[in-house]
Design a protein around this motif. Structure first.
Motif, short mmCIF file in Angstrom:
data_model
loop_
_atom_site.label_atom_id
_atom_site.label_comp_id
_atom_site.label_asym_id
_atom_site.label_seq_id
_atom_site.Cartn_x
_atom_site.Cartn_y
_atom_site.Cartn_z
N LEU A 168 -26.83 8.23 16.42
CA LEU A 168 -25.86 8.48 15.24
C LEU A 168 -25.06 7.55 15.05
CD1 LEU A 168 -25.71 12.42 16.20
CD2 LEU A 168 -26.69 11.57 13.78
N LEU A 169 -24.29 7.12 16.15
CA LEU A 169 -23.22 6.21 15.86
C LEU A 169 -23.62 4.80 15.55
CD1 LEU A 169 -20.95 7.19 18.76
CD2 LEU A 169 -20.13 7.14 16.50
N ARG A 170 -24.99 4.24 15.96
CA ARG A 170 -25.63 3.06 15.46
C ARG A 170 -25.86 3.07 14.23
NH1 ARG A 170 -28.93 2.29 20.87
NH2 ARG A 170 -27.75 0.94 22.08
N ALA A 171 -26.45 4.14 13.81
CA ALA A 171 -27.08 4.26 12.27
C ALA A 171 -25.70 4.21 11.31
CB ALA A 171 -27.72 5.61 12.17
N GLU A 172 -24.58 4.93 11.92
CA GLU A 172 -23.43 4.90 10.73
C GLU A 172 -22.87 3.58 10.64
OE1 GLU A 172 -20.42 7.74 11.82
OE2 GLU A 172 -19.01 6.77 10.40
N ILE A 173 -22.94 2.62 11.66
CA ILE A 173 -22.26 1.41 11.41
C ILE A 173 -23.22 0.52 10.79
CG2 ILE A 173 -21.85 -0.55 13.10
CD1 ILE A 173 -20.88 1.56 15.12
N ARG A 174 -24.71 0.56 11.24
CA ARG A 174 -25.69 -0.22 10.22
C ARG A 174 -25.49 0.11 8.77
NH1 ARG A 174 -29.49 1.87 14.19
NH2 ARG A 174 -29.76 0.62 15.91
N GLU A 175 -25.24 1.39 8.63
CA GLU A 175 -25.09 1.69 7.08
C GLU A 175 -23.76 1.20 6.63
OE1 GLU A 175 -26.09 5.67 6.29
OE2 GLU A 175 -25.55 5.53 4.15
N HIS A 176 -22.71 1.77 7.27
CA HIS A 176 -21.46 1.30 6.62
C HIS A 176 -20.55 0.00 6.94
CE1 HIS A 176 -21.64 5.20 4.67
NE2 HIS A 176 -21.92 5.58 5.83
N GLY A 177 -21.16 -0.47 8.03
CA GLY A 177 -20.41 -1.70 8.74
C GLY A 177 -19.35 -1.03 9.96
N PRO A 178 -18.54 -1.85 10.51
CA PRO A 178 -17.84 -1.67 11.73
C PRO A 178 -16.68 -0.42 11.24
CG PRO A 178 -17.70 -3.97 11.72
CD PRO A 178 -18.47 -3.29 10.25
N VAL A 179 -16.81 0.51 12.15
CA VAL A 179 -15.92 1.89 11.91
C VAL A 179 -14.18 1.73 12.65
CG1 VAL A 179 -17.77 3.38 11.25
CG2 VAL A 179 -16.84 3.26 13.37
N PRO A 180 -13.56 2.41 12.09
CA PRO A 180 -12.21 2.37 12.95
C PRO A 180 -12.43 3.47 14.02
CG PRO A 180 -11.67 3.09 10.56
CD PRO A 180 -13.22 2.90 10.57
N PHE A 181 -11.61 2.91 15.10
CA PHE A 181 -11.69 3.65 16.39
C PHE A 181 -11.51 4.94 16.29
CE2 PHE A 181 -10.76 4.90 20.66
CZ PHE A 181 -11.71 4.76 21.27
N ALA A 182 -10.67 5.56 15.36
CA ALA A 182 -10.70 7.11 15.34
C ALA A 182 -12.03 7.82 15.07
CB ALA A 182 -9.47 7.40 14.34
N GLY A 183 -12.73 7.21 14.19
CA GLY A 183 -13.92 7.78 13.59
C GLY A 183 -15.01 7.66 14.90
N PHE A 184 -14.94 6.54 15.51
CA PHE A 184 -15.94 6.68 16.88
C PHE A 184 -15.54 7.72 17.97
CE2 PHE A 184 -16.68 5.17 21.10
CZ PHE A 184 -17.89 5.03 21.06
N MET A 185 -14.04 7.76 18.05
CA MET A 185 -13.48 8.68 19.10
C MET A 185 -13.93 10.21 18.71
SD MET A 185 -9.68 8.66 20.68
CE MET A 185 -8.98 10.34 21.45
N GLU A 186 -13.92 10.39 17.47
CA GLU A 186 -13.87 11.77 16.73
C GLU A 186 -15.39 12.13 17.22
OE1 GLU A 186 -11.81 13.49 14.25
OE2 GLU A 186 -13.34 15.36 14.55
#
Ligand SMILES: C[S@@+](CC[C@H](N)C(=O)[O-])C[C@H]1O[C@@H](n2cnc3c(N)ncnc32)[C@H](O)[C@@H]1O
Length: 368
Positions: free
Chosen positions: A11-29
């Motif tokens: 799920l996390l990989r798919a989000e980054i592939r679609e939107h680019g690098p995410v702020p750490f708070a989004g990953f931690m959430e």
């Protein structure tokens, strides 16, 4: 190096592939609170000897017992009102709530009669565990999924360190499908410690009258460093990209930021102390809290009471010792509309809280 819950990782990989690098708070959430796969929200998190890490609560019931005395003093300070609320957020499996209620029933019966205990718990699986722990106190406890207006005390132990936080100038990206940090200097979206500040706004908006007591590990602004901790099975992991969804991720709290935001919301700063001073303040005010056997040398003949005393002594040592939890943890108290003296017994050995929290300006100067 990437490891953990396979579905969550995808799920996390798919989000980054679609939107680019995410702020750490989004990953931690997602890692901690994704509704199905998150470390806490899935019910996977284990605290205590057989779990991933210790907290004050998992040391033993003495922690809740000491805090019950502090809550009883607050109740007196508010004029012994009926319908006094103890609101706990981050109650995990309900051990602290049970320890507080059991001790209040035994040692402070009038206070017990006047109080209701409210657990703010967004995750159903944790509500179920808390409900089991609270079997003896069904008529005293209620659950909500978010804060609602209350008069009394809001309590949290290690809640703030578990709120998603950004890392300045860093996002989480992918390199050959491995999670990596990507440096983005001056990235405005990585600046704010937004969830902790939003949380203080919500607490201030819902507290009608009373106190907020937060216990956590952190620093004041001049000493603050972004120090991420990732823990699983009592080991510190090197990276938040290991054991994703199976490890705890925490960050030290910036107490000055929290206190400043609280003042901006009209709350008073009622205390700041390390845990050693805070608990010693309660113990010295209520020495009768220690089981009477431990003060009575004639009882030492009993093997049972001696074992009990040794257990309490060990628990107290863990909570108070400067090289164990006594200095690592700090306690901040905030207040609203309480009139008269704000000092609580937990802070009787503490310095002036505004100075200690590096809130050097007076409130009227801040608004200029
Ligand atoms: C580090 S654990 C501490 C648990 C417990 N207080 C203790 O000391 O053993 C953090 C807890 O905060 C909870 N939490 C995080 N965000 C929350 C929120 N918005 N409302 C209620 N609980 C929350 C997590 O689910 C987790 O149980």
């Amino acid at each position: 190096m990437t490891s953990g819950d396979p579905a969550l990782i995808e799920l996390l990989r798919a989000e980054i592939r679609e939107h680019g690098p995410v702020p750490f708070a989004g990953f931690m959430e997602q890692a901690l609170y994704h509704p199905e796969h998150g470390y806490y929200s899935s019910g996977r998190a284990a605290i205590g000897r057989r779990g991933d890490y210790f907290t004050n609560v998992s040391v033993g019931p003495i922690f809740g017992q000491l805090l019950a005395a502090q809550f009883a003093e607050i109740w007196q300070r508010l004029g012994q009102i009926g319908n006094f609320a103890i609101v706990e957020q981050g109650a995990h499996h309900g051990d602290f709530a049970r320890d507080v209620l059991a001790w209040a029933r035994e040692r402070f019966p009038k206070f017990f009669a006047a109080l209701r205990y409210q657990i703010v718990e967004p995750f159903p699986i944790l509500q179920d565990r808390q409900s089991e722990a609270m079997a003896d106190f069904r008529d005293k406890v209620e659950w909500t999924t978010s804060l609602t207006p209350f008069t009394g005390v809001h309590f949290s132990n290690e809640l703030l360190d578990a709120l998603p936080i950004n890392l300045l100038g860093k996002r989480v990206g992918l390199a050959d499908d491995e999670f990596v940090f990507v440096e983005i200097p001056d990235d405005p979206e990585t600046k704010a410690n937004q969830s902790a500040l939003d949380w203080i706004d919500a607490v201030a908006a819902n507290l009608r009258r009373g106190f907020v007591i937060m216990i956590d590990y952190g620093h004041t602004r001049s000493r603050f460093r972004h120090s991420l901790q990732v823990r699983a099975q009592h080991r510190h992991l090197d990276s938040p990209f290991e054991q994703i969804g199976r490890a705890d991720i925490t960050m030290h709290v910036n107490w000055t930021d929290i206190a400043q935001r609280a003042e901006a919301n009209g709350l008073g700063i009622a205390g700041f102390a390390d845990q050693l001073r805070f608990l010693t303040g309660i113990l010295s005010t209520y020495p009768q809290l220690l089981p009477s056997d431990s003060l009575d040398s004639t009882a030492l003949s009993s093997q049972v009471s001696r074992a009990g005393e040794q257990k309490i002594a060990r628990e107290l040592q863990t909570l108070l010792h400067p090289e164990m939890l006594g200095r690592a943890f700090q306690v901040v108290a905030l207040s609203k509309d309480i009139g008269g003296s704000q000092q609580l017994c937990g802070f009787k050995f503490a310095r002036d809280p505004r100075a200690a929290l590096e809130l050097t300006q007076h409130r009227w100067q801040q608004s200029l």
